[in-house]
Motif scaffolding. Sequence first.
Motif, PDB file in Angstrom:
ATOM      1  N   VAL A 185      69.227  30.443   6.812  1.00 28.46           N
ATOM      2  CA  VAL A 185      68.343  29.793   8.293  1.00 28.46           C
ATOM      3  C   VAL A 185      69.167  28.734   8.676  1.00 28.46           C
ATOM      4  O   VAL A 185      69.411  27.566   8.125  1.00 28.46           O
ATOM      5  CB  VAL A 185      66.803  29.459   6.762  1.00 28.46           C
ATOM      6  CG1 VAL A 185      65.539  29.324   8.136  1.00 28.46           C
ATOM      7  CG2 VAL A 185      66.258  31.161   6.667  1.00 28.46           C
ATOM      8  N   ILE A 186      68.990  28.334  10.392  1.00 31.81           N
ATOM      9  CA  ILE A 186      68.542  27.235  10.667  1.00 31.81           C
ATOM     10  C   ILE A 186      67.245  26.580  10.867  1.00 31.81           C
ATOM     11  O   ILE A 186      66.816  27.527  12.425  1.00 31.81           O
ATOM     12  CB  ILE A 186      70.422  27.288  11.710  1.00 31.81           C
ATOM     13  CG1 ILE A 186      71.339  28.164  11.360  1.00 31.81           C
ATOM     14  CG2 ILE A 186      69.755  25.685  12.709  1.00 31.81           C
ATOM     15  CD1 ILE A 186      72.568  28.090  12.217  1.00 31.81           C
ATOM     16  N   LEU A 187      67.081  26.064  10.701  1.00 26.29           N
ATOM     17  CA  LEU A 187      66.299  25.262  11.531  1.00 26.29           C
ATOM     18  C   LEU A 187      66.393  23.832  12.435  1.00 26.29           C
ATOM     19  O   LEU A 187      66.510  23.002  11.994  1.00 26.29           O
ATOM     20  CB  LEU A 187      65.174  24.286  10.267  1.00 26.29           C
ATOM     21  CG  LEU A 187      64.231  25.146   9.663  1.00 26.29           C
ATOM     22  CD1 LEU A 187      63.443  24.967   8.689  1.00 26.29           C
ATOM     23  CD2 LEU A 187      63.719  26.793  10.151  1.00 26.29           C
ATOM     24  N   ASP A 188      66.403  24.025  13.291  1.00 29.43           N
ATOM     25  CA  ASP A 188      66.788  23.288  14.850  1.00 29.43           C
ATOM     26  C   ASP A 188      65.421  23.313  15.827  1.00 29.43           C
ATOM     27  O   ASP A 188      65.730  23.760  16.402  1.00 29.43           O
ATOM     28  CB  ASP A 188      67.817  23.877  15.598  1.00 29.43           C
ATOM     29  CG  ASP A 188      68.906  22.861  16.292  1.00 29.43           C
ATOM     30  OD1 ASP A 188      68.077  22.070  16.701  1.00 29.43           O
ATOM     31  OD2 ASP A 188      69.718  23.565  16.376  1.00 29.43           O
ATOM     32  N   PRO A 189      65.168  21.687  15.176  1.00 26.30           N
ATOM     33  CA  PRO A 189      64.028  21.471  16.348  1.00 26.30           C
ATOM     34  C   PRO A 189      64.619  21.415  17.442  1.00 26.30           C
ATOM     35  O   PRO A 189      63.483  22.123  18.699  1.00 26.30           O
ATOM     36  CB  PRO A 189      63.457  20.193  15.763  1.00 26.30           C
ATOM     37  CG  PRO A 189      64.789  19.842  15.302  1.00 26.30           C
ATOM     38  CD  PRO A 189      65.540  20.214  14.851  1.00 26.30           C
ATOM     39  N   GLU A 190      65.284  21.587  18.362  1.00 28.09           N
ATOM     40  CA  GLU A 190      65.568  21.885  19.634  1.00 28.09           C
ATOM     41  C   GLU A 190      65.460  22.999  20.409  1.00 28.09           C
ATOM     42  O   GLU A 190      65.001  23.100  21.303  1.00 28.09           O
ATOM     43  CB  GLU A 190      67.765  21.383  20.192  1.00 28.09           C
ATOM     44  CG  GLU A 190      67.480  19.927  19.789  1.00 28.09           C
ATOM     45  CD  GLU A 190      69.068  19.216  19.572  1.00 28.09           C
ATOM     46  OE1 GLU A 190      69.922  20.369  19.833  1.00 28.09           O
ATOM     47  OE2 GLU A 190      70.058  18.026  19.913  1.00 28.09           O
ATOM     48  N   LEU A 191      65.286  23.312  19.565  1.00 36.26           N
ATOM     49  CA  LEU A 191      65.640  24.991  20.219  1.00 36.26           C
ATOM     50  C   LEU A 191      64.254  25.569  20.672  1.00 36.26           C
ATOM     51  O   LEU A 191      63.657  26.380  20.961  1.00 36.26           O
ATOM     52  CB  LEU A 191      66.525  25.743  19.732  1.00 36.26           C
ATOM     53  CG  LEU A 191      67.648  25.994  18.433  1.00 36.26           C
ATOM     54  CD1 LEU A 191      67.994  27.536  17.921  1.00 36.26           C
ATOM     55  CD2 LEU A 191      67.912  26.171  19.613  1.00 36.26           C
ATOM     56  N   THR A 192      63.327  24.465  19.905  1.00 39.44           N
ATOM     57  CA  THR A 192      61.205  25.216  19.797  1.00 39.44           C
ATOM     58  C   THR A 192      61.419  24.121  21.072  1.00 39.44           C
ATOM     59  O   THR A 192      59.887  24.040  21.289  1.00 39.44           O
ATOM     60  CB  THR A 192      60.807  24.152  19.412  1.00 39.44           C
ATOM     61  OG1 THR A 192      60.712  23.514  18.806  1.00 39.44           O
ATOM     62  CG2 THR A 192      61.475  25.352  17.732  1.00 39.44           C
ATOM     63  N   CYS A 193      62.317  22.629  21.944  1.00 37.29           N
ATOM     64  CA  CYS A 193      61.344  21.887  22.592  1.00 37.29           C
ATOM     65  C   CYS A 193      61.171  22.790  23.806  1.00 37.29           C
ATOM     66  O   CYS A 193      60.333  22.116  24.832  1.00 37.29           O
ATOM     67  CB  CYS A 193      62.873  21.191  23.221  1.00 37.29           C
ATOM     68  SG  CYS A 193      62.831  20.363  22.003  1.00 37.29           S
ATOM     69  N   GLY A 194      61.124  23.958  24.836  1.00 37.86           N
ATOM     70  CA  GLY A 194      61.043  24.324  25.334  1.00 37.86           C
ATOM     71  C   GLY A 194      59.737  25.561  25.608  1.00 37.86           C
ATOM     72  O   GLY A 194      59.768  25.886  26.158  1.00 37.86           O
TER      73      GLY A 194
END
Length: 394
Positions: A185-194
């Motif tokens: 799993v990759i939890l990358d907050p940048e991907l949820t900013c939009g």
Amino acid sequence: MTDVRVPHLSANWNYPTAIRAGAGRVRELPSLCFEFGMRAPLLVTDPGLASLPLINNILNLCEENGLRVDMFANIKGNPTGQNVIEGLTVFRTGEHDGVLAVGGGSALDAAKAIALMAGQSRPLWDFEDLEDNYLRVNEDAMAPVIAVPTTAGTGSEVGRSSVITDEEAEIKRIIFHPRMLPAQVILDPELTCGLPANITAATGMDALSHNLEAFCAPGFHPMAEGIALEAMRLISVYLPRVVANGNDLDARMQMLVASSMGATAFQRGLGAMHAMAHPLGALFDAHHGLLNAILMPYVLRANESAIGEPMERLARHLDLPNPGFGGVLEWVYQLRLDLGIPNTLQEIGIDGEQAERIGRMAVADAAAASNPVAFDAEDYRDIFLSALTGTAPS
């Protein structure tokens, strides 16, 4: 309430699966593909994401690193068996060797089901989570999955099952196998900013519903109980922040964590919120997280006689001004108001014509088994009607 943790944390965890958490970590995706033996992965995503730069950047990243990658995005908001079959056809035709699940819960659930079915000879519904059906799976034929959530709600990235709608029967079925848990799993907050504020709110309330129902479930599972309690504290702090400012990277990260915590905790059980949200989603194709958010206070009221002690502990942990059940209920109502969550099911286009059927479907749903109160079909019908119009349960 404030949180004094160091911002922009980045870490590797191995619970409940291998997790890489931190901003920008999606760039590690190609090396992870090679690590898990993928040379030609199929990227499964939501149709709303398919044309966005986020997905294009991931595709380019994979291709620049020598991976042959294709995309499948024909997935409904409540993924169907037909969606899985179509994705499986793309997987087999393209001779893919793994699945990249990138998106919200719908994409992740569909992706995990596609990976399960990659080399199976039986039909999808043969693997429904009933009795020992999972033993029918040819484990060696399953494809590896790397999961990259772009919403903080379902926690499907750390789940061992997929919720898939059987359109012919108009019900949701749970497809289960222990190895459906993604390998990475990759939890990358940048991907949820939009993510728009309303979807951020609805998915965040879904994470709350997972943790809240797991915390109230009567089963003995202290680890899940502790995870759920802390996740609800994180949600109480960070969900209002991230809805107010979608670019708050710290809040985005903490909500991703709280979402994964919820799906880890609910192995203790869920309850009446999900028992009703599943049939409502199947019948009305409504957003799962929004359904749970609307149903939440009505289910809490119906369960009040059985959840006094856990609500007292939750109120203390959240440092609420009013103790016990009443304080938690007030907090839920205020949180929904602050986030712009509708108060009734009528407000999202649901009607009461199938109230009796919904009651029967809810009592038969797997989530009903771990509700603190053993409701019958009439009880579920009454709770549904209360949530429909905003009236007190009869």
